[in-house]
Design an enzyme around this catalytic site. Structure first.
Site, PDB file in Angstrom:
ATOM      1  N   THR A  81       2.158   6.138 -33.876  1.00 49.21           N
ATOM      2  CA  THR A  81       1.134   5.135 -34.200  1.00 49.21           C
ATOM      3  C   THR A  81       1.329   4.658 -35.640  1.00 49.21           C
ATOM      4  N   GLU A  86      -2.396  13.595 -28.898  1.00 53.43           N
ATOM      5  CA  GLU A  86      -3.125  14.672 -29.601  1.00 53.43           C
ATOM      6  C   GLU A  86      -3.351  15.880 -28.700  1.00 53.43           C
ATOM      7  N   GLY A 120      -2.618  21.794 -38.183  1.00 48.94           N
ATOM      8  CA  GLY A 120      -3.813  21.723 -39.040  1.00 48.94           C
ATOM      9  C   GLY A 120      -4.324  20.288 -39.133  1.00 48.94           C
ATOM     10  N   ASN A 167      -8.065  17.985 -37.131  1.00 53.69           N
ATOM     11  CA  ASN A 167      -8.993  16.975 -37.673  1.00 53.69           C
ATOM     12  C   ASN A 167      -8.960  15.689 -36.864  1.00 53.69           C
ATOM     13  N   GLN A 216     -28.391   3.049  -4.032  1.00 53.63           N
ATOM     14  CA  GLN A 216     -28.363   4.445  -4.478  1.00 53.63           C
ATOM     15  C   GLN A 216     -26.972   4.885  -4.964  1.00 53.63           C
ATOM     16  N   ASP A 247      -4.426  18.682 -20.117  1.00 47.48           N
ATOM     17  CA  ASP A 247      -4.048  20.011 -19.603  1.00 47.48           C
ATOM     18  C   ASP A 247      -3.605  20.964 -20.709  1.00 47.48           C
ATOM     19  N   LEU A 296     -17.983  -3.210 -11.819  1.00 41.62           N
ATOM     20  CA  LEU A 296     -17.791  -4.633 -12.105  1.00 41.62           C
ATOM     21  C   LEU A 296     -16.982  -5.356 -11.022  1.00 41.62           C
TER      22      LEU A 296
HETATM   23  P1  TGC Z   1       1.950  28.655 -31.325  1.00 42.66           P
HETATM   24  O1  TGC Z   1       3.013  29.716 -31.273  1.00 42.66           O
HETATM   25  O2  TGC Z   1       0.698  28.843 -30.522  1.00 42.66           O
HETATM   26  O3  TGC Z   1       1.523  28.410 -32.841  1.00 42.66           O
HETATM   27  C1  TGC Z   1       2.493  28.191 -33.854  1.00 42.66           C
HETATM   28  C2  TGC Z   1       1.781  28.339 -35.192  1.00 42.66           C
HETATM   29  O4  TGC Z   1       0.779  27.322 -35.314  1.00 42.66           O
HETATM   30  C3  TGC Z   1      -0.522  27.937 -35.418  1.00 42.66           C
HETATM   31  N1  TGC Z   1      -1.438  27.101 -34.639  1.00 42.66           N
HETATM   32  C4  TGC Z   1      -2.381  26.347 -35.212  1.00 42.66           C
HETATM   33  N2  TGC Z   1      -2.733  26.195 -36.495  1.00 42.66           N
HETATM   34  C5  TGC Z   1      -3.732  25.348 -36.762  1.00 42.66           C
HETATM   35  N3  TGC Z   1      -4.362  24.647 -35.797  1.00 42.66           N
HETATM   36  C6  TGC Z   1      -4.025  24.771 -34.502  1.00 42.66           C
HETATM   37  N4  TGC Z   1      -4.638  24.039 -33.580  1.00 42.66           N
HETATM   38  C7  TGC Z   1      -2.984  25.653 -34.149  1.00 42.66           C
HETATM   39  N5  TGC Z   1      -2.381  26.000 -32.988  1.00 42.66           N
HETATM   40  C8  TGC Z   1      -1.438  26.895 -33.308  1.00 42.66           C
HETATM   41  C9  TGC Z   1      -0.358  29.340 -34.861  1.00 42.66           C
HETATM   42  O5  TGC Z   1      -1.317  30.211 -35.374  1.00 42.66           O
HETATM   43  C10 TGC Z   1       1.040  29.673 -35.329  1.00 42.66           C
HETATM   44  O6  TGC Z   1       0.963  29.967 -36.711  1.00 42.66           O
HETATM   45  P2  TGC Z   1       1.971  31.054 -37.362  1.00 42.66           P
HETATM   46  O7  TGC Z   1       1.504  31.207 -38.763  1.00 42.66           O
HETATM   47  O8  TGC Z   1       1.825  32.291 -36.527  1.00 42.66           O
HETATM   48  O9  TGC Z   1       3.338  30.456 -37.254  1.00 42.66           O
HETATM   49  O10 TGC Z   1       2.668  27.299 -30.990  1.00 42.66           O
HETATM   50  P3  TGC Z   1       3.082  26.689 -29.611  1.00 42.66           P
HETATM   51  O11 TGC Z   1       4.206  25.752 -29.848  1.00 42.66           O
HETATM   52  O12 TGC Z   1       3.259  27.748 -28.565  1.00 42.66           O
HETATM   53  O13 TGC Z   1       1.766  25.803 -29.377  1.00 42.66           O
HETATM   54  C11 TGC Z   1       1.162  25.703 -28.221  1.00 42.66           C
HETATM   55  C12 TGC Z   1       0.471  24.354 -28.010  1.00 42.66           C
HETATM   56  C13 TGC Z   1       0.821  23.846 -26.634  1.00 42.66           C
HETATM   57  C14 TGC Z   1      -1.043  24.561 -28.094  1.00 42.66           C
HETATM   58  C15 TGC Z   1       0.874  23.284 -29.064  1.00 42.66           C
HETATM   59  O14 TGC Z   1       2.240  23.112 -29.031  1.00 42.66           O
HETATM   60  C16 TGC Z   1       0.208  21.947 -28.893  1.00 42.66           C
HETATM   61  O15 TGC Z   1      -0.926  21.743 -29.345  1.00 42.66           O
HETATM   62  N6  TGC Z   1       0.898  20.959 -28.252  1.00 42.66           N
HETATM   63  C17 TGC Z   1       0.400  19.589 -28.176  1.00 42.66           C
HETATM   64  C18 TGC Z   1       1.165  18.730 -29.140  1.00 42.66           C
HETATM   65  C19 TGC Z   1       0.333  17.628 -29.734  1.00 42.66           C
HETATM   66  O16 TGC Z   1      -0.900  17.661 -29.739  1.00 42.66           O
HETATM   67  N7  TGC Z   1       0.980  16.648 -30.303  1.00 42.66           N
HETATM   68  C20 TGC Z   1       0.263  15.581 -30.967  1.00 42.66           C
HETATM   69  C21 TGC Z   1       1.205  14.688 -31.730  1.00 42.66           C
HETATM   70  S1  TGC Z   1       0.405  13.645 -32.889  1.00 42.66           S
HETATM   71  C22 TGC Z   1      -0.400  12.511 -31.951  1.00 42.66           C
HETATM   72  O17 TGC Z   1      -0.466  12.538 -30.772  1.00 42.66           O
HETATM   73  C23 TGC Z   1      -1.066  11.455 -32.710  1.00 42.66           C
HETATM   74  S2  TGC Z   1      -1.894  10.256 -31.768  1.00 42.66           S
HETATM   75  C24 TGC Z   1      -2.465   9.372 -33.039  1.00 42.66           C
HETATM   76  C25 TGC Z   1      -3.508   8.402 -32.766  1.00 42.66           C
HETATM   77  O18 TGC Z   1      -4.732   8.742 -32.851  1.00 42.66           O
HETATM   78  O19 TGC Z   1      -3.133   7.227 -32.538  1.00 42.66           O
HETATM   79  P1  FAD Z   2       4.932  15.726 -21.912  1.00 39.20           P
HETATM   80  O1  FAD Z   2       4.803  16.811 -22.927  1.00 39.20           O
HETATM   81  O2  FAD Z   2       6.267  15.501 -21.305  1.00 39.20           O
HETATM   82  O3  FAD Z   2       3.849  16.001 -20.754  1.00 39.20           O
HETATM   83  C1  FAD Z   2       3.939  15.333 -19.487  1.00 39.20           C
HETATM   84  C2  FAD Z   2       2.977  16.045 -18.518  1.00 39.20           C
HETATM   85  O4  FAD Z   2       3.369  17.424 -18.399  1.00 39.20           O
HETATM   86  C3  FAD Z   2       1.526  16.046 -19.006  1.00 39.20           C
HETATM   87  O5  FAD Z   2       0.661  15.916 -17.904  1.00 39.20           O
HETATM   88  C4  FAD Z   2       1.371  17.446 -19.615  1.00 39.20           C
HETATM   89  O6  FAD Z   2       0.007  17.905 -19.589  1.00 39.20           O
HETATM   90  C5  FAD Z   2       2.257  18.258 -18.688  1.00 39.20           C
HETATM   91  N1  FAD Z   2       2.721  19.483 -19.318  1.00 39.20           N
HETATM   92  C6  FAD Z   2       3.559  19.612 -20.392  1.00 39.20           C
HETATM   93  N2  FAD Z   2       3.742  20.918 -20.678  1.00 39.20           N
HETATM   94  C7  FAD Z   2       2.983  21.630 -19.805  1.00 39.20           C
HETATM   95  C8  FAD Z   2       2.728  23.012 -19.618  1.00 39.20           C
HETATM   96  N3  FAD Z   2       3.273  23.941 -20.387  1.00 39.20           N
HETATM   97  N4  FAD Z   2       1.903  23.366 -18.613  1.00 39.20           N
HETATM   98  C9  FAD Z   2       1.299  22.431 -17.825  1.00 39.20           C
HETATM   99  N5  FAD Z   2       1.506  21.100 -17.951  1.00 39.20           N
HETATM  100  C10 FAD Z   2       2.330  20.710 -18.944  1.00 39.20           C
HETATM  101  N6  FAD Z   2       2.875  11.500 -31.547  1.00 39.20           N
HETATM  102  C11 FAD Z   2       3.016  11.654 -32.888  1.00 39.20           C
HETATM  103  O7  FAD Z   2       3.659  12.580 -33.360  1.00 39.20           O
HETATM  104  N7  FAD Z   2       2.450  10.759 -33.746  1.00 39.20           N
HETATM  105  C12 FAD Z   2       1.737   9.695 -33.321  1.00 39.20           C
HETATM  106  O8  FAD Z   2       1.211   8.907 -34.135  1.00 39.20           O
HETATM  107  C13 FAD Z   2       1.584   9.509 -31.906  1.00 39.20           C
HETATM  108  N8  FAD Z   2       0.922   8.413 -31.436  1.00 39.20           N
HETATM  109  C14 FAD Z   2       0.896   8.177 -30.086  1.00 39.20           C
HETATM  110  C15 FAD Z   2       0.375   6.966 -29.607  1.00 39.20           C
HETATM  111  C16 FAD Z   2       0.387   6.696 -28.252  1.00 39.20           C
HETATM  112  C17 FAD Z   2      -0.144   5.384 -27.755  1.00 39.20           C
HETATM  113  C18 FAD Z   2       0.876   7.654 -27.338  1.00 39.20           C
HETATM  114  C19 FAD Z   2       0.834   7.394 -25.860  1.00 39.20           C
HETATM  115  C20 FAD Z   2       1.412   8.843 -27.797  1.00 39.20           C
HETATM  116  C21 FAD Z   2       1.447   9.109 -29.174  1.00 39.20           C
HETATM  117  N9  FAD Z   2       2.049  10.266 -29.697  1.00 39.20           N
HETATM  118  C22 FAD Z   2       2.179  10.454 -31.037  1.00 39.20           C
HETATM  119  C23 FAD Z   2       2.721  11.200 -28.780  1.00 39.20           C
HETATM  120  C24 FAD Z   2       1.764  12.130 -28.041  1.00 39.20           C
HETATM  121  O9  FAD Z   2       1.262  13.124 -28.886  1.00 39.20           O
HETATM  122  C25 FAD Z   2       2.530  12.722 -26.860  1.00 39.20           C
HETATM  123  O10 FAD Z   2       2.706  11.684 -25.925  1.00 39.20           O
HETATM  124  C26 FAD Z   2       1.789  13.893 -26.228  1.00 39.20           C
HETATM  125  O11 FAD Z   2       1.771  15.015 -27.092  1.00 39.20           O
HETATM  126  C27 FAD Z   2       2.396  14.310 -24.878  1.00 39.20           C
HETATM  127  O12 FAD Z   2       3.777  14.427 -24.967  1.00 39.20           O
HETATM  128  P2  FAD Z   2       4.731  13.688 -23.883  1.00 39.20           P
HETATM  129  O13 FAD Z   2       4.315  12.270 -23.804  1.00 39.20           O
HETATM  130  O14 FAD Z   2       6.126  14.000 -24.255  1.00 39.20           O
HETATM  131  O15 FAD Z   2       4.365  14.346 -22.503  1.00 39.20           O
END
Ligand code: TGC
Ligand code: FAD
Length: 391
Positions: free
Chosen positions: A168, A368, A242, A246, A284, A372, A343
């Protein structure tokens, strides 16, 4: 259509302070006046309304919770209310503010050197420096720990190689917060200024969702950055996670804004749309949908408010945020789909908001942390067993 009325079935207003209500109302009026009238055009044309940036900055929405460096220093609950109101306008505008504040200014504030804070934060609070956050890669979305982007130390510099996807603000950013593995396999954060040699961006086109937001790919080919651009005070995945805590917090509130906008629109529509000689609101099955929506919005509001109070008092943990992000976005998405249904054919045109909010929330439910992934975070909390990986 009657002017927007926010649903407040459980009198949540009475639980907000006068300051919180004032901040919420200011943003609410701003959204009605400045965002709603222009947003469909931007959605249709696939452009981000850049002209809003100075006003968003002026109102203190950028890095709103941060203290010092010309940031507003608001409470997290106030910040949540701002996100709720902005997303009532459009998820793309809320996304812009989320990324700028929670994903870019927060890590500089929390993990940066004093020099980095002074260089970037005041300009970012004023909207003069735009940030983006590069964690996701083409092959590593839910599992960012697998990232392949590398940062190799070279004297007083680092050489970055790799790519980030779905970023983004990528194409409009002046600085990218890039997470990469160093030679010892440790994840570190880097501040990469626009124009640095070897750093290029390419916008993603053809999106059906978040069309009023810029989404880009970032590429790094032997991109040389000074070692002073490394965020010195964090190592490992807890750095980017971290920041996500937020941003996810803000999204849990924001999704309510989309749901409230659609609920209002669908309720008014149902009261005036005549089929079989009566308003469809008198049937309803339609009332059951409206009752479902009101209930879920109210539950979501209570969840968000308590989360805000916990965050403000230092009791909020990552798994608390996961529940609110998962629930509120998932329910908001269901609500927008139901509103679209109410709608009828009109719901598929952009004369009404429901279709745009519904399309936007498909992204919000994925980014984010997907719905799942947050379910699995809660599963791990309950059982102690991380089910993300098959062992
Ligand atoms: P894991 O082994 O569980 O943890 C690794 C280290 O990270 C720490 N940790 C956290 N710390 C702070 N906040 C959290 N929520 C934390 N979760 C884990 C943990 O304690 C550990 O620390 P240390 O000191 O022991 O090394 O890591 P994992 O890879 O197995 O994580 C599991 C999982 C699936 C929960 C994690 O990978 C995850 O959350 N995946 C989702 C990825 C994601 O959310 N990507 C977002 C990309 S940015 C985005 O989408 C922006 S959209 C922007 C917009 O609004 O337009
Ligand atoms: P995948 O990880 O390939 O997931 C595909 C499907 O598999 C999902 O249904 C998921 O729930 C499922 N899945 C994956 N792993 C498992 C598991 N272990 N168990 C069960 N189900 C699982 N990222 C950034 O870094 N910065 C940004 O600013 C940012 N902005 C974004 C803006 C938009 C409009 C979009 C669409 C995405 C953005 N993203 C950004 C990326 C976003 O964070 C990822 O798309 C998201 O984390 C999911 O990753 P993926 O798309 O590779 O899907």
């Amino acid at each position: 259509m009657k002017p927007f009325e926010a649903s407040d079935f459980y009198n949540i207003d009475s639980m907000l302070s006068p300051d919180e209500r004032m901040i919420r109302d200011t943003i609410r009026q701003y959204v009605s006046k400045e965002i709603i009238p222009i947003i469909e055009k931007h959605d249709r044309e696939g452009t981000f309304p850049k002209n809003l940036i100075p006003q968003l900055a002026e109102m203190g929405t950028l890095g709103a919770t941060l203290k010092g460096y010309e940031c507003a220093g608001l409470s997290y609950t106030s910040y949540g209310l701002i996100m709720q109101e902005l997303e009532r306008g459009d998820s793309g505008v809320r996304s812009f503010v989320s990324v700028q504040g929670a994903l870019c200014m927060f890590p500089i504030h929390a993990y940066g050197s004093e020099e980095q804070k002074n260089k970037y934060l005041p300009g970012m609070a004023k909207g003069k420096i735009i940030g983006c956050f590069g964690l996701t890669e083409p092959d590593f979305g839910s599992n960012p720990g697998g990232m392949i982007t590398r940062a190799r130390k070279d004297g007083n510099s680092y050489i970055l190689n790799g790519s980030k996807m779905w970023i983004t603000n990528g194409g409009v950013a002046d600085v990218a917060i890039v997470w990469a593995k160093t030679e010892d396999d440790v994840i570190r954060g880097f501040l990469v200024d626009k124009g640095t040699q070897g750093f290029t961006t390419k916008d993603v086109h053809g999106k059906f969702s978040l069309r009023a937001s810029v989404t880009s790919e970032l590429n790094f080919a032997d991109c040389k950055i000074p070692a002073s651009q490394l965020l010195p005070n964090v190592q490992g995945l807890k750095g980017p996670f971290g920041c996500l805590n937020n941003a996810r917090f803000g999204i849990a509130w924001g999704a309510l804004g989309s749901a409230m906008a659609c609920f209002h629109e669908a309720t008014e529509y149902a009261k005036s749309r005549i089929q079989f000689d009566k308003p469809i609101a008198s049937y309803q099955l339609v009332q059951a949908k409206l009752a479902y929506m009101l209930t879920e919005i109210t539950k979501g509001q209570l969840l968000a408010l308590q989360l805000g109070r916990m965050k403000d008092s230092g009791q909020c943990k990552a798994h608390h945020v996961s529940m609110a992000k998962m629930n509120n976005v998932s329910e908001a998405l269901k609500i927008t789909r139901m509103c679209r249904d109410i709608l009828g054919a009109n719901g598929i045109t952009d004369e009404y908001q429901v279709g745009r909010h519904m399309r936007n929330l498909e992204s919000v439910n994925t980014y984010e942390g997907t719905e799942d992934i947050h379910r699995l975070v809660l599963g791990e909390y309950v059982t102690g067993i991380p089910a993300y990986r098959v062992n």
